[in-house]
Design an enzyme around this catalytic site. Structure first.
Site, PDB file in Angstrom:
ATOM      1  CG  LEU A  43      21.015 -14.775 -43.904  1.00 36.89           C
ATOM      2  CD1 LEU A  43      21.152 -13.719 -42.805  1.00 36.89           C
ATOM      3  CD2 LEU A  43      21.046 -14.105 -45.262  1.00 36.89           C
ATOM      4  CG  ASP A  44      19.935 -18.896 -38.597  1.00 40.58           C
ATOM      5  OD1 ASP A  44      21.043 -19.441 -38.533  1.00 40.58           O
ATOM      6  OD2 ASP A  44      19.464 -18.181 -37.689  1.00 40.58           O
ATOM      7  CG  MET A  45      16.964 -23.627 -44.287  1.00 41.60           C
ATOM      8  SD  MET A  45      16.843 -25.409 -43.956  1.00 41.60           S
ATOM      9  CE  MET A  45      15.971 -25.955 -45.418  1.00 41.60           C
ATOM     10  CB  SER A  47      17.496 -15.641 -42.000  1.00 41.83           C
ATOM     11  OG  SER A  47      17.139 -15.864 -40.646  1.00 41.83           O
TER      12      SER A  47
END
Length: 237
Positions: A43-45, A47
């Site tokens: 889960l991207d930074m 997001s």
């Protein structure tokens, strides 16, 4: 081996890992975890939302392998008032770039929704453009390409402003606050994900006993002559 399972509501700006050479916030900032656990997927930074942390390799395999088609549902705030045409394109599949090559996403579920009443404000807040509205969609996919949701909304001219994953299958973050962590039992987690708890280990297939007869040598290893019978040759006694 004792399996551990944690559900995390990852905040914006936290890396989905336990260490970072650049000193940025990581999952360690959310609490104390066992040394052998790791996040399932990414889960991207920038997001937010649902992240599972575990040491269960089978669970990791089941959730990440596309052949199992596990739904991942996101609340997406986009720049502009999204149109019905754009939603239909997202549902049908849009062309994005993956590893510098064109890629058409698989069909998805998408609908326009109102801003949820229980959605916490992001820290820092989303940047707004004056006189430009924003809108929310609920998007369900079962792929996991790098930054896929952001690329999908951008491909239909509605860039993502905020991205929150709130469900994997029937598992939801519900009332878990941003930055919250809870430990869950295996049986409950597997039930929510529709997995069988009695099929935890992938056992290798049993080998069938060989039905092949021993190979008869073409020549006697002692004399070098061809055999005259099917008896095995050996040293004379």
């Amino acid at each position: 081996m004792q399996y551990k399972y944690f559900i995390v509501n990852k905040p914006y700006g936290v890396l989905p890992q336990f260490s970072d050479d650049g000193g940025r916030p990581t999952l360690k900032s959310l609490g104390k975890f066992p040394n052998d656990v790791y996040p399932v997927g990414r889960l991207d930074m920038d997001s937010e939302g649902l992240l599972i942390i575990t040491n269960d390799k089978l669970l990791n395999h089941k959730l990440l392998n596309p052949k199992f088609e596990y739904d991942k549902t996101y609340l997406v705030q986009v720049d502009g008032d999204i149109t019905t045409e754009a939603i239909k394109k997202l549902e049908k599949g849009t062309q994005i770039t993956v590893n510098s090559a064109p890629y058409t996403t698989l069909p998805a579920l998408c609908k326009k929704v109102d801003k949820p009443d229980n959605l916490q404000e992001r820290n820092p807040p989303v940047r707004f453009r004056k006189n430009i509205p924003t809108s929310f969609i609920e998007l369900t996919i079962h792929e996991g390409k790098n930054r896929q949701v952001r690329k999908m909304t951008a491909s239909v001219d509605f860039p993502t402003l905020r991205l929150v994953r709130f469900a994997i299958g029937n598992l939801r973050i519900k009332e878990l606050k941003s930055g919250g962590v809870i430990e869950v039992q295996r049986d409950l987690l597997y039930e929510k994900l529709g997995l069988k708890t009695n099929d935890r280990e992938e056992k290798p297939k049993a080998r069938r006993p060989s039905t092949r007869k021993p190979r008869v040598p073409t020549r006697n290893p002692n004399t070098g002559k061809a055999p005259t019978s099917k008896k095995r040759y050996g040293k004379s006694r």
